[in-house]
Design a protein around this motif. Structure first.
Motif, PDB file in Angstrom:
ATOM      1  N   THR A   1     -34.027  40.743  13.578  1.00  0.00           N
ATOM      2  CA  THR A   1     -35.609  41.387  13.089  1.00  0.00           C
ATOM      3  C   THR A   1     -36.114  40.145  11.963  1.00  0.00           C
ATOM      4  O   THR A   1     -34.881  38.962  11.492  1.00  0.00           O
ATOM      5  CB  THR A   1     -34.598  42.042  11.354  1.00  0.00           C
ATOM      6  N   PRO A   2     -37.395  40.422  11.098  1.00  0.00           N
ATOM      7  CA  PRO A   2     -37.426  39.101  10.403  1.00  0.00           C
ATOM      8  C   PRO A   2     -37.185  38.199   9.244  1.00  0.00           C
ATOM      9  O   PRO A   2     -35.724  39.184   8.901  1.00  0.00           O
ATOM     10  CB  PRO A   2     -39.067  39.374   9.656  1.00  0.00           C
ATOM     11  N   VAL A   3     -37.025  37.327   8.966  1.00  0.00           N
ATOM     12  CA  VAL A   3     -36.961  36.213   8.138  1.00  0.00           C
ATOM     13  C   VAL A   3     -36.203  37.171   6.605  1.00  0.00           C
ATOM     14  O   VAL A   3     -37.616  37.180   6.777  1.00  0.00           O
ATOM     15  CB  VAL A   3     -35.851  35.145   8.376  1.00  0.00           C
ATOM     16  N   PRO A   4     -35.573  37.620   5.787  1.00  0.00           N
ATOM     17  CA  PRO A   4     -34.059  37.454   5.985  1.00  0.00           C
ATOM     18  C   PRO A   4     -33.300  38.825   6.847  1.00  0.00           C
ATOM     19  O   PRO A   4     -33.964  39.714   7.237  1.00  0.00           O
ATOM     20  CB  PRO A   4     -34.105  37.742   4.263  1.00  0.00           C
ATOM     21  N   GLY A   5     -33.353  38.137   7.584  1.00  0.00           N
ATOM     22  CA  GLY A   5     -32.106  39.223   8.742  1.00  0.00           C
ATOM     23  C   GLY A   5     -30.777  38.665   9.200  1.00  0.00           C
ATOM     24  O   GLY A   5     -30.924  37.888   8.512  1.00  0.00           O
ATOM     25  N   ARG A   6     -30.913  39.153   9.980  1.00  0.00           N
ATOM     26  CA  ARG A   6     -29.417  38.922  10.971  1.00  0.00           C
ATOM     27  C   ARG A   6     -29.452  37.964  11.955  1.00  0.00           C
ATOM     28  O   ARG A   6     -30.335  37.439  12.376  1.00  0.00           O
ATOM     29  CB  ARG A   6     -28.487  39.869  12.484  1.00  0.00           C
ATOM     30  N   GLU A   7     -28.685  36.691  11.322  1.00  0.00           N
ATOM     31  CA  GLU A   7     -28.401  35.064  12.141  1.00  0.00           C
ATOM     32  C   GLU A   7     -28.073  35.238  12.729  1.00  0.00           C
ATOM     33  O   GLU A   7     -26.586  35.806  13.302  1.00  0.00           O
ATOM     34  CB  GLU A   7     -28.846  34.668  10.770  1.00  0.00           C
ATOM     35  N   ARG A   8     -28.454  34.401  13.779  1.00  0.00           N
ATOM     36  CA  ARG A   8     -27.493  33.530  15.305  1.00  0.00           C
ATOM     37  C   ARG A   8     -26.051  33.395  14.280  1.00  0.00           C
ATOM     38  O   ARG A   8     -25.793  32.816  13.541  1.00  0.00           O
ATOM     39  CB  ARG A   8     -28.533  32.944  15.899  1.00  0.00           C
ATOM     40  N   ARG A   9     -25.092  33.377  15.797  1.00  0.00           N
ATOM     41  CA  ARG A   9     -23.759  33.233  15.124  1.00  0.00           C
ATOM     42  C   ARG A   9     -24.151  31.414  14.954  1.00  0.00           C
ATOM     43  O   ARG A   9     -24.553  30.425  15.996  1.00  0.00           O
ATOM     44  CB  ARG A   9     -23.099  33.105  16.678  1.00  0.00           C
ATOM     45  N   PRO A  10     -23.022  30.923  14.126  1.00  0.00           N
ATOM     46  CA  PRO A  10     -23.447  29.223  13.313  1.00  0.00           C
ATOM     47  C   PRO A  10     -22.806  28.787  15.117  1.00  0.00           C
ATOM     48  O   PRO A  10     -21.587  28.718  15.909  1.00  0.00           O
ATOM     49  CB  PRO A  10     -21.997  29.288  12.754  1.00  0.00           C
ATOM     50  N   PRO A  11     -23.655  27.419  15.242  1.00  0.00           N
ATOM     51  CA  PRO A  11     -22.564  26.894  16.469  1.00  0.00           C
ATOM     52  C   PRO A  11     -21.642  25.759  16.140  1.00  0.00           C
ATOM     53  O   PRO A  11     -20.705  25.978  14.576  1.00  0.00           O
ATOM     54  CB  PRO A  11     -24.325  25.088  16.372  1.00  0.00           C
ATOM     55  N   PRO A  12     -20.676  25.500  17.100  1.00  0.00           N
ATOM     56  CA  PRO A  12     -20.033  25.287  16.688  1.00  0.00           C
ATOM     57  C   PRO A  12     -19.657  23.684  15.853  1.00  0.00           C
ATOM     58  O   PRO A  12     -20.780  23.044  15.430  1.00  0.00           O
ATOM     59  CB  PRO A  12     -19.058  24.606  18.363  1.00  0.00           C
ATOM     60  N   PRO A  13     -18.877  23.371  15.179  1.00  0.00           N
ATOM     61  CA  PRO A  13     -18.530  22.015  14.472  1.00  0.00           C
ATOM     62  C   PRO A  13     -18.684  20.689  14.877  1.00  0.00           C
ATOM     63  O   PRO A  13     -18.237  21.061  16.074  1.00  0.00           O
ATOM     64  CB  PRO A  13     -17.578  22.403  12.913  1.00  0.00           C
ATOM     65  N   LYS A  14     -18.989  19.793  14.409  1.00  0.00           N
ATOM     66  CA  LYS A  14     -18.864  18.630  14.538  1.00  0.00           C
ATOM     67  C   LYS A  14     -17.491  17.863  13.930  1.00  0.00           C
ATOM     68  O   LYS A  14     -17.220  17.832  13.729  1.00  0.00           O
ATOM     69  CB  LYS A  14     -19.816  17.943  14.330  1.00  0.00           C
ATOM     70  N   GLN A  15     -16.671  17.685  16.031  1.00  0.00           N
ATOM     71  CA  GLN A  15     -15.357  17.741  15.038  1.00  0.00           C
ATOM     72  C   GLN A  15     -15.153  16.211  15.144  1.00  0.00           C
ATOM     73  O   GLN A  15     -15.595  15.833  15.438  1.00  0.00           O
ATOM     74  CB  GLN A  15     -14.157  18.386  16.736  1.00  0.00           C
ATOM     75  N   GLU A  16     -13.433  15.686  14.230  1.00  0.00           N
ATOM     76  CA  GLU A  16     -13.705  14.568  13.744  1.00  0.00           C
ATOM     77  C   GLU A  16     -12.667  13.789  14.966  1.00  0.00           C
ATOM     78  O   GLU A  16     -11.497  14.273  14.852  1.00  0.00           O
ATOM     79  CB  GLU A  16     -12.990  14.417  12.564  1.00  0.00           C
ATOM     80  N   PHE A  17     -13.217  12.328  15.218  1.00  0.00           N
ATOM     81  CA  PHE A  17     -11.993  11.800  15.856  1.00  0.00           C
ATOM     82  C   PHE A  17     -11.345  10.844  15.853  1.00  0.00           C
ATOM     83  O   PHE A  17     -10.556  10.541  16.805  1.00  0.00           O
ATOM     84  CB  PHE A  17     -12.923  12.272  17.396  1.00  0.00           C
ATOM     85  N   GLY A  18     -11.673  10.017  14.502  1.00  0.00           N
ATOM     86  CA  GLY A  18     -11.379   9.239  14.342  1.00  0.00           C
ATOM     87  C   GLY A  18     -11.954   8.345  14.564  1.00  0.00           C
ATOM     88  O   GLY A  18     -13.164   7.906  14.963  1.00  0.00           O
ATOM     89  N   ASP A  19     -11.225   7.462  15.455  1.00  0.00           N
ATOM     90  CA  ASP A  19     -11.140   5.956  16.216  1.00  0.00           C
ATOM     91  C   ASP A  19     -11.034   6.516  17.326  1.00  0.00           C
ATOM     92  O   ASP A  19     -11.889   5.270  18.114  1.00  0.00           O
ATOM     93  CB  ASP A  19      -9.864   5.084  15.475  1.00  0.00           C
ATOM     94  N   SER A  20     -10.181   7.599  18.179  1.00  0.00           N
ATOM     95  CA  SER A  20     -10.794   8.021  19.411  1.00  0.00           C
ATOM     96  C   SER A  20     -12.122   8.752  19.595  1.00  0.00           C
ATOM     97  O   SER A  20     -12.655   9.142  18.874  1.00  0.00           O
ATOM     98  CB  SER A  20      -9.808   8.757  19.782  1.00  0.00           C
ATOM     99  N   THR A  21     -12.997   8.251  20.556  1.00  0.00           N
ATOM    100  CA  THR A  21     -13.993   9.302  21.233  1.00  0.00           C
ATOM    101  C   THR A  21     -14.219  10.445  21.573  1.00  0.00           C
ATOM    102  O   THR A  21     -12.816  10.715  22.555  1.00  0.00           O
ATOM    103  CB  THR A  21     -14.287   7.943  22.470  1.00  0.00           C
ATOM    104  N   PRO A  22     -14.916  11.175  21.896  1.00  0.00           N
ATOM    105  CA  PRO A  22     -14.791  12.963  22.250  1.00  0.00           C
ATOM    106  C   PRO A  22     -13.875  12.991  23.270  1.00  0.00           C
ATOM    107  O   PRO A  22     -14.296  12.213  24.199  1.00  0.00           O
ATOM    108  CB  PRO A  22     -16.018  13.390  21.736  1.00  0.00           C
ATOM    109  N   PRO A  23     -13.565  14.055  23.493  1.00  0.00           N
ATOM    110  CA  PRO A  23     -13.071  14.132  25.334  1.00  0.00           C
ATOM    111  C   PRO A  23     -14.625  14.445  25.947  1.00  0.00           C
ATOM    112  O   PRO A  23     -15.186  14.943  25.616  1.00  0.00           O
ATOM    113  CB  PRO A  23     -12.348  15.596  24.805  1.00  0.00           C
ATOM    114  N   THR A  24     -14.381  14.512  27.807  1.00  0.00           N
ATOM    115  CA  THR A  24     -14.792  14.529  28.014  1.00  0.00           C
ATOM    116  C   THR A  24     -14.391  15.357  29.216  1.00  0.00           C
ATOM    117  O   THR A  24     -13.268  16.359  28.818  1.00  0.00           O
ATOM    118  CB  THR A  24     -14.978  13.057  29.772  1.00  0.00           C
ATOM    119  N   ASP A  25     -15.707  16.195  29.914  1.00  0.00           N
ATOM    120  CA  ASP A  25     -15.826  17.449  30.645  1.00  0.00           C
ATOM    121  C   ASP A  25     -14.166  17.260  31.353  1.00  0.00           C
ATOM    122  O   ASP A  25     -13.540  18.451  31.718  1.00  0.00           O
ATOM    123  CB  ASP A  25     -16.419  17.852  31.734  1.00  0.00           C
TER     124      ASP A  25
END
Length: 636
Positions: free
Chosen positions: A530-554
């Motif tokens: 529907t035209p805005v304001p209307g039903r919005e899409r689902r929010p994207p996943p959050p950007k996760q905090e990994f501290g000093d480590s790197t994000p995991p690979t697939d």
């Protein structure tokens, strides 16, 4: 003159030497347990049957432990005969409805003890706080005079379901009353002899049914709690003590509280009122000082006809025509549900925190919690976008922004932040962190740290100086106190809720926990229908905090999934039958006592909450079905 050799020793050593010699002599002469024959001891020869008596006494003592179980005494014989034995604690008795699956618990005010086993004497039984008493809130529904088309019938059933779920989530016991409860009241026949206006007659039926039940809250099924859990009015109602018969300004006849005696007095005053045949409500019929009016409140939203006409024109226009009344009725449940969801979102302005204390190799572990957070932050479907509840005209509509979802490494005690925590069993966490499919005692003792999860999660809240055992009390209060339970959802990693299906029982359980229906059909294509304001899409996943480590690979994520499945199978009942695997699990728990205690506590807490709600629904549905069955009889 010869001298005592002990005199050459210091005074203290003389005492020690004398006591030592006395002790050795006592052991030598008195310590033997062998049988002395009468030939050696002349005094025994004078006792008749001495040898037989001595033999019989030894036989009784040696076989006493074999006969005690038959007498109901489960104790070692020599210890039982010892008059200096210490007092032994016995496990507390099993309580009704105190288990669900593998989770077992004991409800007691000692739940703040760091370790439940100190109370239950059972490593697998967690001590939980006693169930809070839920004060009853009553509503009255009568099929007589209702619209008979299927659409209206379904809409009213949905409204009653929304009403019950919202009050249950706030700590109440919602009960739907009908004409049978009014018939049970002694004043019913007296009311039937009066020629009352239809509005007053319906009101009298409500009050007769309420008085038949006793002290409590009488609520219209279009009046719902629309506020934070600790709202002043809701907190007062949860106490269950109502010193005066009270109504609330702006809610008309939507909400009353009072004792049974006060309600009976109001009914009697109405029946005896000289104006009873002309007035349309009990408030008009009784003296003004009978009911107290409270004007300082904002926790209840009442969707009365007047409110709908003034605030929700799209629905009011449907009610203006007989042909579209049922369509207007069907618009009310999603509207009210969206307002309940929006009120929850406005309460937690700081967003949702998906707890992730140990970032490395635990991304898959918190995936179910992130899915729940995305559903909670999603805008609900509503027939009137950007609308606000009647009691909150200055709300912040969901279409204007999404809730922030974060993955902090520590728990933060912020009243405007909702926390979703996932605690793994120490076996699961050890497998993921060390990338091992099997564990052994040597590896656990030499290569792993103790209580890693609880130390990391409470590092900011409690600092780094406390032991893991001392942190358990705070963790239990975060999970189970009234303040903490309203601001967090706690899960076990091995038994996550299944929310991928719209018909999932776990998803329905979450609806009753939050008090509104979570979105079932997210729009993954990123487009608004529907035209805005209307039903919005689902929010994207959050950007996760990994501290000093790197994000995991697939590949690493796939490996985490594999390890999680192996750990869940190991934690299952089938794996528990294997002695070797059970031993490893016990070793891991013994090495991580605090983490294991927290996991068992949260498992039992969630299991009891589910069991309580389902038991109440099964009991109450018998009465609710009766209400609708009487309606079906009238329209068929």
């Amino acid at each position: 003159m010869p001298r005592n050799p002990c005199t050459y020793l210091p005074r203290r050593l003389q005492i020690v030497a004398t006591l030592t010699l006395f002790l050795l002599a006592s052991i030598y002469f008195l310590g033997t347990s062998t049988t002395v024959s009468p030939a050696v001891d002349p005094y025994l020869a004078q006792i008749p049957y001495a040898k037989q008596l001595q033999s019989s006494a030894h036989h009784v003592v040696d076989n006493l432990d074999k006969h005690l179980p038959a007498l109901g005494v489960n104790v070692n014989a020599p210890q039982w005969l010892n008059p200096f034995r210490g007092a032994a604690h016995t496990p507390p008795p099993q309580q009704a409805n105190s288990s669900s699956g593998e989770a077992r618990w004991y409800s007691d005010f000692k739940w703040r003890n760091p370790f439940s086993s100190s109370v239950t004497l059972d490593e697998e039984r967690a001590v939980l706080p006693p169930l809070r008493e839920r004060p009853p809130v009553y509503t009255y529904f009568d099929a007589a005079g209702r619209r008979k088309d299927a659409v209206s019938k379904q809409a009213e059933q949905d409204l009653l379901h929304v009403w019950r779920r919202a009050w249950w989530a706030k700590g109440f016991k919602p009960i739907v009353l009908g004409r049978p409860e009014a018939l049970n009241h002694p004043q019913y026949r007296a009311v039937q002899t009066l020629e009352l206006a239809p509005e007053l007659e319906m009101e009298m039926m409500r009050w007769l049914a309420w008085a038949n039940m006793g002290t409590g809250i009488l609520c219209n099924w279009l009046a719902l709690p629309m506020a934070a859990h600790d709202d002043p009015l809701l907190s007062f109602l949860r106490r269950g003590e109502y010193p005066e018969l009270t109504r609330y300004a702006g809610l008309d006849n939507g909400l009353f509280v009072g004792t049974k005696a006060a309600v009976e007095a109001a009914l009697k005053a109405t029946i005896n009122s000289p104006d009873v045949k002309t007035v349309k409500s009990i408030v008009e019929a009784i003296p003004a000082d009978t009911i107290t009016t409270d004007s300082s409140h904002s926790g209840i939203a009442f969707y009365s006809t007047a409110i709908i006409s003034s605030k929700y024109a799209a629905i009011a226009s449907k009610f203006s025509l007989d042909s579209t009344v049922s369509e207007g009725m069907s618009m009310l449940p999603p509207l009210i549900n969206s307002h309940l969801h929006m009120t929850w979102q406005n309460t937690f302005t700081s967003g949702i925190a998906v707890l992730k204390p140990l970032a490395e190799h635990t991304t898959t572990l918190i995936a179910p919690a992130i899915d729940i957070a995305r559903n909670l932050s999603q805008c609900p479907e509503t027939p009137i976008p950007a609308s606000c509840p009647p009691n909150r005209p200055r709300c912040k509509p969901c279409v204007s922004s999404h809730m922030l979802i974060s993955t902090p490494p520590v728990f933060r005690n912020t009243s405007t932040l909702f926390t979703i925590g996932t605690i793994p069993h120490p076996y699961t966490l050890t497998s993921l962190r060390h990338d091992r499919t099997t564990l052994d005692v040597k590896f656990i003792r030499r290569e792993t740290s103790r209580d890693a999860w609880i130390l990391a999660a409470t590092k900011e809240l409690l600092g780094t100086g406390l032991s893991s055992f001392a942190r358990l009390v705070s963790v239990k209060e975060i999970v189970a106190s009234e303040y903490g339970s309203a601001r967090g959802l706690w899960l076990t990693a091995e038994y996550p809720p299944e929310i991928s299906s719209s018909e999932s029982k776990d998803l329905e359980e979450l609806d009753w926990t939050f008090g509104f229906s979570l979105p079932r059909s997210p729009m993954d294509d990123g487009k608004s229908e529907t035209p805005v304001p209307g039903r919005e899409r689902r929010p994207p996943p959050p950007k996760q905090e990994f501290g000093d480590s790197t994000p995991p690979t697939d590949a690493e994520l796939a490996n985490e999934v594999r390890l999680m499945e192996l750990a869940r199978r190991h934690m299952g009942s089938a794996a528990g039958n294997l002695a070797a695997e059970l031993k490893v699990r016990e070793v891991v728990e013994a090495w991580n006592l605090a983490d294991a205690e927290a996991w068992k506590f949260i498992r039992a807490w969630e299991a009891r909450r589910t069991l309580e709600r389902r038991g109440w629904v099964e009991e109450e549905d018998e009465f609710s079905k009766g209400v609708f069955h009487r309606w079906i009889d009238k329209i068929t």
